[in-house]
Each structure stands twice: as structure tokens, then as C-alpha cells.
Write an enzyme that holds these catalytic residues in place. Structure first.
Site, PDB file in Angstrom:
ATOM      1  N   GLY A  92       0.838  -1.214   0.000  1.00 13.12           N
ATOM      2  CA  GLY A  92       0.000   0.000   0.000  1.00 13.12           C
ATOM      3  C   GLY A  92       0.863   1.250   0.000  1.00 13.12           C
ATOM      4  N   GLY A  94       2.680   3.735   1.413  1.00 15.62           N
ATOM      5  CA  GLY A  94       3.257   3.989   2.727  1.00 15.62           C
ATOM      6  C   GLY A  94       3.873   5.379   2.830  1.00 15.62           C
ATOM      7  NE  ARG A  95       8.096   5.446  -1.048  1.00  8.77           N
ATOM      8  CZ  ARG A  95       9.166   5.207  -1.738  1.00  8.77           C
ATOM      9  NH1 ARG A  95      10.169   6.038  -1.662  1.00  8.77           N
ATOM     10  NH2 ARG A  95       9.282   4.141  -2.483  1.00  8.77           N
ATOM     11  CE  LYS A 115       7.745   7.250  -4.953  1.00  5.62           C
ATOM     12  NZ  LYS A 115       8.258   6.709  -6.212  1.00  5.62           N
ATOM     13  CG  ASP A 127      10.769   8.513   6.881  1.00  6.60           C
ATOM     14  OD1 ASP A 127      10.338   8.016   5.807  1.00  6.60           O
ATOM     15  OD2 ASP A 127      11.821   9.175   6.936  1.00  6.60           O
ATOM     16  NE  ARG A 185       0.573   0.824  -6.775  1.00  2.00           N
ATOM     17  CZ  ARG A 185       1.688   1.530  -6.665  1.00  2.00           C
ATOM     18  NH1 ARG A 185       2.840   0.946  -6.782  1.00  2.00           N
ATOM     19  NH2 ARG A 185       1.645   2.818  -6.424  1.00  2.00           N
ATOM     20  CG  ASP A 250       5.243  -3.652  -5.036  1.00  2.00           C
ATOM     21  OD1 ASP A 250       5.851  -4.711  -5.253  1.00  2.00           O
ATOM     22  OD2 ASP A 250       5.781  -2.663  -4.513  1.00  2.00           O
ATOM     23  CG  ASP A 260       7.573   3.027  -7.692  1.00  2.00           C
ATOM     24  OD1 ASP A 260       7.139   4.196  -7.680  1.00  2.00           O
ATOM     25  OD2 ASP A 260       7.211   2.158  -6.885  1.00  2.00           O
TER      26      ASP A 260
HETATM   27  P1  AMP Z   1       8.780   0.829  -3.509  1.00  2.00           P
HETATM   28  O1  AMP Z   1      10.201   0.832  -3.152  1.00  2.00           O
HETATM   29  O2  AMP Z   1       8.301   2.126  -3.997  1.00  2.00           O
HETATM   30  O3  AMP Z   1       8.380  -0.269  -4.433  1.00  2.00           O
HETATM   31  O4  AMP Z   1       7.972   0.607  -2.139  1.00  2.00           O
HETATM   32  C1  AMP Z   1       7.636  -0.621  -1.590  1.00  2.00           C
HETATM   33  C2  AMP Z   1       6.720  -0.406  -0.395  1.00  2.00           C
HETATM   34  O5  AMP Z   1       7.429   0.256   0.664  1.00  2.00           O
HETATM   35  C3  AMP Z   1       5.511   0.462  -0.671  1.00  2.00           C
HETATM   36  O6  AMP Z   1       4.430  -0.039   0.074  1.00  2.00           O
HETATM   37  C4  AMP Z   1       5.921   1.820  -0.159  1.00  2.00           C
HETATM   38  O7  AMP Z   1       4.836   2.613   0.184  1.00  2.00           O
HETATM   39  C5  AMP Z   1       6.746   1.441   1.054  1.00  2.00           C
HETATM   40  N1  AMP Z   1       7.720   2.476   1.398  1.00  2.00           N
HETATM   41  C6  AMP Z   1       8.846   2.790   0.723  1.00  2.00           C
HETATM   42  N2  AMP Z   1       9.493   3.806   1.315  1.00  2.00           N
HETATM   43  C7  AMP Z   1       8.772   4.164   2.403  1.00  2.00           C
HETATM   44  C8  AMP Z   1       8.912   5.160   3.438  1.00  2.00           C
HETATM   45  N3  AMP Z   1       9.948   6.005   3.474  1.00  2.00           N
HETATM   46  N4  AMP Z   1       7.951   5.214   4.379  1.00  2.00           N
HETATM   47  C9  AMP Z   1       6.907   4.363   4.362  1.00  2.00           C
HETATM   48  N5  AMP Z   1       6.719   3.429   3.434  1.00  2.00           N
HETATM   49  C10 AMP Z   1       7.635   3.310   2.459  1.00  2.00           C
HETATM   50 MG    MG Z   2       6.552   1.017  -5.526  1.00  2.00          MG
END
Ligand code: AMP
Ligand code: MG
Length: 478
Positions: A92, A94-95, A115, A127, A185, A250, A260
Site C-alpha cells: 500500500g 506507505g509514503r 509521494k 517514515d 498495479r 507492486d 517507480d
Molecule cells: P517501492 O520501493 O516504492 O516499491 O515501495 C515498496 C513499499 O514500501 C511500498 O508499500 C511503499 O509505500 C513502502 N515504502 C517505501 N518507502 C517508504 C517510506 N519512506 N515510508 C513508508 N513506506 C515506504
Molecule cells: Mg513502488
């Protein structure tokens, strides 16, 4: 126009995702930041989307997450995903937060997403923030992809938060505003599949078809349509020497856009098993393996749609056949696209061997991927090889083949970019920005907006890295 005369910032939202059932997302606002400052704004994209810009401080407040614009319906989307082959049933945003959607002049729907906008229920240990480096990298790369003609999410704005984020060290925080055809996705389907929520899967299927593939009537139609776009996308990446680096399910968008730009990198010296990502120890997402991985990801997508079909055995059979057809589809698309790169309009017998032979020689001769192909029409190709005789051998057969081509030079110059966002330049740009100098960011943006044009004033940006400049590894950049 001075600021007082400028029309207020306005985003003509027309939201649809927020009308889906509540288990598709978590509704919430961004966490405000200390001192938002606008670093970059994409005026051309804003105009296409009917967004009026307002003042810089308004834009900074909205795109930094401090002010919810009229009509926005901010929410964090939920999804799951296979990360390096292992399944996470809940990831989901997360940021990130979806602010809402807009329709462009052609009636096409786009997500506006922040983002780096703070924590959500899906942040796990993160965070919810982003630091300046990945924000500028994604801004630059996604816009460069757009100019290169590769389907991609876009960048609307980058905002400095005036706060530090803690990574290995304290770094300047930033928020990116991303524009995407959608953020659905493979992992969105997987989320509901994993929970056995067939009702939600049906809703998601209808929504996806309606938004992206209106001609699809059945799950099999949708699968085939998504496969076609993914095949085209991955071959496009390969044709520009691009390695996405984190092709988790994802990060595979059903719209067929590149999404991404974490450990994303471009090859300098050609080698088929090139890997940059610091966490990709097995080479799962290496340059060449991208073709296999996209088929693997489509198999996951197919699996998640099985409950949508009444006759499971028949569905599994049909879906399997569609996925198994992918290697042949990729191979033929690869042949078509790489033939163009060497000046051939219509592929014939023998052309595939000609292409493969060049690539083998390039790998052996440590040739620069981008510059070798560009030089085929611009001249000086043999200088790209450590042993130029390796090229001469190949050239004879190639020249002979080109005698039957009407305008090979023009074709090659239109598909072989002159300038790409080379890793070392991107890293240098980030270091400069952290030190407060945005000139390299501005310059790269400008030059990369015309990647197929010869730009004598930007000749330095076409050079491969010096040994001391080579980027050895890239990071996910969270
Ligand atoms: P990604 O690297 O964009 O494919 O992210 C994979 C998962 O990690 C996703 O659910 C993002 O929302 C979460 N995520 C990545 N970086 C952060 C962050 N700094 N804080 C919270 N969630 C994160
Ligand atoms: Mg991603």
C-alpha cells in the site's frame, strides 16, 4: 504577470477511485511540512491537465502537502505484491497519497499523487517521507522517458519540505507530485486475491477495464491487453539500455507505464547481465532478465484473476496459454525494435542474427550501448570498441543489408537517442542539489527534453563516465 494578478491555483478534480468501496484505500490527508519551497514545476504538463498554477507559495503549500486543494479527496491506496519473488499480502501507499484525478483535454483520466507526504496505515516501519535525491531522480527520469517516447508516469512538481529526513545520515526532505494514468498495479489485484475477496476483485476488474481497456470483456481479454502493453514497455526499456531494477509486482502498472524509478539505471558499457541495484544479489532484475520477469509478473496477474472466471480449469488453461505466449511476443517485438535501431524497417530472415551478432561484439568489445547505436547513423562506431576490428567484421554484412532500406540513417536517428540520463550525471546532479546548486538539474532537464537531437552545447552529457565517475550501485531511494 505579478503574483497578485495571477489566478489562484486550481486543479479540476474529477475523482473516481474514492467512489470504490472503502477497503480499497485509507482516506487521510498529508502530514504538513515545516517550510515548503517549490523546486520544480512542470508548466506544460499542468496546462495539458487544465491546472492553473497560482503563486509559487500556493503551489508549494499544495504540492508539499500543507494545503488540501479544493476538490481533492486524499487517500492512500492499498495493494500487495511480490517483492523479489516473495509475497507481501499488504503493502500500500506507505509514503504516498492520491490527491485525486483530473481529465486532460482528450478526456483521458490521470491520477495526481503526492509521494513523500507522510505516514499512512501502510507505512510499516517507514517514515512516510522521501529525500531530495530520489525525488529529483524520478522527476528527471520520468520526464526524460516521456521525451524518449517510453510510456511513463510523469512529474508535475517537486517541493523541498524544509525538514530533514533521517537515512544513513540526515538529508533534505522533498515531496514529488506524480501524474499517472492510474496507480492500479498487479499488486492491487493480488491484494484482493490473497484475501479471497472476489467481490472486490470483480469491482477492481470492472474499474480497470473501464479506465484502461474498454474493449476488454473478459478477464482473458484484460490479461492479453495488459500483456501486450507490458511486452511493448519492456522492449522499449531494453532498446534504450534501461534497467528498472525493482520489477516487483507492486511496481508493475496495469496501464503499461513505467512506474517507480528507485534503483533505475542506464547501462553505459553494454553487457546483458548488468545489474545496478544494491539489493539485487541474484540478478533477478538484470537487463536481460527483464523479459523473463515481466512474464513472471503477468503469471501472477493471471493467477489473481482466476476467481473471476466460473470454470477454473478452463481459466487456468487459457491464462497459462496467454502467459506462455509471452516469450515469443517479446522476441518478435525485440527483433522489430532492435532492427530499427540498426536501420531496418521490416524484419527478414537473418536480421535477428545480425542484431545478436552486433550485441555480442559490443559486449566483448566493451562498447557503450547508447553511443554505439547512435554512431551507426552519426559516424564513429568503430571507435566505441576496444578492438575496432570486431566492428569492421560486422559492418560489411550490415552495409550490404542496408542497401535494401530506403532511409536507414533517418530511421536510426529517430530511435537511437543521442543523450540519456547517464547514472553518473544523475548522481552528480543530486550531489549538487543537496549542496544547493540546481543548475545541473535544470540543464539535464532541458537537454533531456530533446534526446534524439544532436545538441553540440551538451556534448559532455553524451560521454560515458570516467573510471572515477562510474556508478557501481543504485539504491531503492526511500
Ligand atoms: P517501492 O520501493 O516504492 O516499491 O515501495 C515498496 C513499499 O514500501 C511500498 O508499500 C511503499 O509505500 C513502502 N515504502 C517505501 N518507502 C517508504 C517510506 N519512506 N515510508 C513508508 N513506506 C515506504
Ligand atoms: Mg513502488
Amino acid at each position: 504577470m505579478n503574483d497578485s494578478a495571477r489566478p489562484a491555483l486550481h486543479i479540476p478534480f474529477d475523482n473516481s477511485y474514492g467512489t470504490l468501496p472503502e477497503r480499497f484505500y485509507h482516506r487521510q490527508s498529508a502530514t504538513p511540512v515545516k517550510a515548503p519551497k517549490l523546486l520544480a514545476f512542470n508548466h506544460a504538463l499542468a496546462a495539458d491537465l487544465g491546472i492553473t498554477t497560482g503563486t509559487e507559495s500556493e503551489a508549494a503549500a499544495v504540492f508539499g502537502g500543507n494545503q488540501v486543494p479544493d476538490g481533492a479527496d486524499p487517500l492512500a491506496q492499498v495493494y500487495a505484491g511480490h517483492q523479489f519473488g516473495g509475497f507481501s499480502p499488504q503493502l500500500g501507499d506507505g509514503r504516498a497519497l492520491l490527491l485525486g484525478e483530473v481529465l486532460d483535454q482528450n478526456g483521458q483520466r490521470f491520477d495526481i499523487q503526492l509521494k513523500g507526504s507522510g505516514r499512512t496505515p501502510f507505512s510499516r516501519n517507514g517514515d512516510g517521507r522521501a529525500w531530495l535525491g530520489p525525488v529529483l531522480r524520478e522527476y528527471l527520469l520520468s520526464e526524460a522517458f516521456h521525451a524518449l517516447g517510453v510510456p511513463t508516469t510523469r512529474a508535475l512538481a517537486a517541493v523541498d519540505t524544509g525538514e530533514r529526513v533521517q537515512r544513513e545520515t540526515g538529508l533534505p526532505g522533498a515531496v514529488l507530485t506524480r501524474v499517472a494514468s492510474s496507480h492500479i498495479r498487479v499488486g492491487t489485484f493480488q491484494y484482493f486475491y490473497a484475501r479471497g475477496d472476489v467481490e472486490a476483485l470483480n469491482t477492481l476488474f470492472d474499474y480497470t477495464v473501464n479506465r484502461h481497456y474498454p474493449a476488454a470483456e473478459t478477464p482473458l481479454d484484460l490479461l492479453k491487453a495488459v500483456i501486450a502493453r507490458q511486452v511493448a514497455l519492456v522492449v522499449k526499456w531494453m532498446s534504450i539500455g534501461f534497467i528498472h531494477g525493482v520489477m516487483n509486482t507492486d511496481n508493475t502498472s496495469l496501464s503499461g507505464e513505467t512506474i517507480d524509478f528507485g534503483p533505475a539505471a542506464f547501462m553505459d558499457t553494454y553487457h546483458p547481465v548488468t545489474v545496478y541495484s544494491s539489493i539485487d544479489h541474484q540478478g533477478r532484475y538484470s537487463y536481460d532478465n527483464q523479459a523473463n520477469i515481466i512474464a513472471w509478473n503477468m503469471a501472477q496477474f493471471a493467477s489473481s484473476m482466476v476467481p473471476l472466471v466460473e470454470n477454473t480449469d478452463a481459466a487456468v488453461k487459457e491464462f497459462t496459454a496467454a502467459v506462455n505466449a509471452m516469450p515469443a511476443l517479446i522476441r518478435s517485438e525485440w527483433r522489430r525494435v532492435f532492427a530499427q535501431k540498426i536501420g531496418i524497417t521490416h524484419v527478414r530472415d537473418g536480421d535477428e542474427t545480425l542484431i545478436s551478432d552486433l550485441l555480442t561484439r559490443m559486449a566483448e568489445g566493451r562498447a557503450d550501448f547508447t553511443n554505439t547505436f547512435r554512431a551507426l547513423s552519426a559516424g564513429g562506431t568503430r571507435d566505441q570498441f576496444t578492438d575496432p576490428a570486431r566492428f569492421d567484421d560486422w559492418e560489411t554484412g550490415w552495409r550490404k543489408r542496408l542497401q535494401d532500406e530506403p532511409e536507414p540513417e533517418a530511421l536510426m536517428a529517430s530511435v537511437n537517442p543521442c543523450v540519456i540520463p547517464r547514472n553518473h550525471r544523475v548522481e552528480q546532479m543530486i550531489q549538487s542539489a543537496v549542496a544547493g546548486d540546481y543548475a545541473p538539474f535544470e540543464r539535464l532537464q532541458k537537454v533531456l527534453s530533446r534526446p534524439y537531437d544532436t545538441q553540440p552545447e551538451a556534448e559532455d552529457l553524451t560521454h560515458p563516465p570516467l573510471d572515477s565517475e562510474v556508478v557501481q550501485a543504485t539504491f531503492c531511494g526511500t
